[in-house]
Design an enzyme around this catalytic site. Structure first.
Site, short mmCIF file in Angstrom:
data_model
loop_
_atom_site.label_atom_id
_atom_site.label_comp_id
_atom_site.label_asym_id
_atom_site.label_seq_id
_atom_site.Cartn_x
_atom_site.Cartn_y
_atom_site.Cartn_z
N GLY A 44 -15.24 107.52 37.32
CA GLY A 44 -16.02 106.59 38.12
C GLY A 44 -16.39 107.23 39.44
O GLY A 44 -15.73 108.18 39.87
N GLN A 49 -18.72 107.83 48.16
CA GLN A 49 -17.97 109.06 47.89
C GLN A 49 -18.84 110.31 47.96
O GLN A 49 -18.33 111.43 48.03
CB GLN A 49 -17.30 109.00 46.50
CG GLN A 49 -16.17 108.00 46.44
CD GLN A 49 -15.51 108.06 45.07
OE1 GLN A 49 -15.97 107.42 44.13
NE2 GLN A 49 -14.46 108.85 44.96
N CYS A 86 -8.08 109.38 42.42
CA CYS A 86 -9.42 109.23 42.98
C CYS A 86 -9.98 110.61 43.28
O CYS A 86 -9.27 111.47 43.80
CB CYS A 86 -9.32 108.41 44.27
SG CYS A 86 -10.89 108.18 45.11
N LEU A 87 -11.25 110.81 42.98
CA LEU A 87 -11.87 112.11 43.24
C LEU A 87 -11.88 112.45 44.73
O LEU A 87 -11.92 113.62 45.10
CB LEU A 87 -13.31 112.15 42.71
CG LEU A 87 -13.47 112.11 41.18
CD1 LEU A 87 -14.95 112.04 40.81
CD2 LEU A 87 -12.81 113.30 40.51
N HIS A 128 -11.64 99.61 41.26
CA HIS A 128 -11.44 100.78 42.13
C HIS A 128 -12.77 101.18 42.79
O HIS A 128 -12.83 101.41 44.01
CB HIS A 128 -10.87 101.93 41.28
CG HIS A 128 -10.68 103.22 42.00
ND1 HIS A 128 -9.44 103.81 42.17
CD2 HIS A 128 -11.57 104.07 42.59
CE1 HIS A 128 -9.59 104.94 42.85
NE2 HIS A 128 -10.87 105.13 43.11
N GLU A 129 -13.83 101.25 41.99
CA GLU A 129 -15.13 101.69 42.54
C GLU A 129 -15.70 100.65 43.49
O GLU A 129 -16.28 101.00 44.52
CB GLU A 129 -16.12 101.99 41.41
CG GLU A 129 -15.70 103.13 40.47
CD GLU A 129 -15.21 104.38 41.18
OE1 GLU A 129 -15.69 104.70 42.28
OE2 GLU A 129 -14.31 105.04 40.62
N HIS A 132 -14.37 100.93 46.90
CA HIS A 132 -15.00 101.99 47.71
C HIS A 132 -16.17 101.45 48.52
O HIS A 132 -16.45 101.94 49.61
CB HIS A 132 -15.53 103.12 46.80
CG HIS A 132 -14.50 104.16 46.44
ND1 HIS A 132 -13.90 104.96 47.40
CD2 HIS A 132 -14.01 104.57 45.25
CE1 HIS A 132 -13.05 105.79 46.79
NE2 HIS A 132 -13.10 105.58 45.49
ZN ZN Z 1 -11.98 106.55 44.08
#
Ligand code: ZN
Length: 145
Positions: A44, A49, A86-87, A128-129, A132
């Site tokens: 995701g 991000q 998370c990236l 989660h997304e 953000h």
């Molecule tokens: Zn994330």
């Protein structure tokens, strides 16, 4: 490829703005986000991000790619705890409580309203997304287990 912002970057703590008009730039951004997510082997990605404060998320657990503009959770049900990463926060994982089932609404790239029902891992990825977009990171919610 877009640069994935890492924790400490203020853009990750900023609120994303709703997309008012879906145009060619929006589509190009989404395509770049998709390439970036796959390259990073993520499941995701949210626009903040990659440094863009627009309410756009993409999710792909491996069998279907979801692209949602202005996503909003309209129903939540149940609770589950699972480890997340998370990236934007490399080398950190943590147990997070999330709703087990959700219903969300948003727009597709044609500007049509879409409703998505998700549960378990897919529901988690969306939650989660969407966090953000509010400047919330999973480490804020992580349990001290
Ligand atoms: Zn994330």
């Amino acid at each position: 490829m877009l640069k994935i912002r890492k924790i400490g970057d203020p853009v990750l703590r900023s609120k994303a703005n709703k997309v008012n008009e879906i145009n060619e730039d929006t589509k190009e951004l989404v395509n770049k986000m998709i390439d970036t997510m796959y390259e990073a082997e993520g499941i995701g990605l949210a626009a903040p991000q990659v440094g863009i404060l627009q309410a756009i998320i993409i999710v792909d657990l491996g069998n279907k790619l979801y692209k949602v503009i202005n996503p909003e959770i309209i129903h939540k049900e149940g609770k589950t705890i699972l480890e997340e990463g998370c990236l934007s926060i490399p080398e950190e994982n943590g147990q997070v409580i999330r709703a087990k089932k959700i219903k969300l609404k948003g727009l597709n790239l044609e500007g049509k309203e879409i409703i998505i029902e998700a549960e378990d891992l897919l529901a988690r990825a969306f939650q989660h997304e969407i966090d953000h977009l509010e400047g919330i990171l999973f480490v804020d919610k992580k349990l001290g287990l």
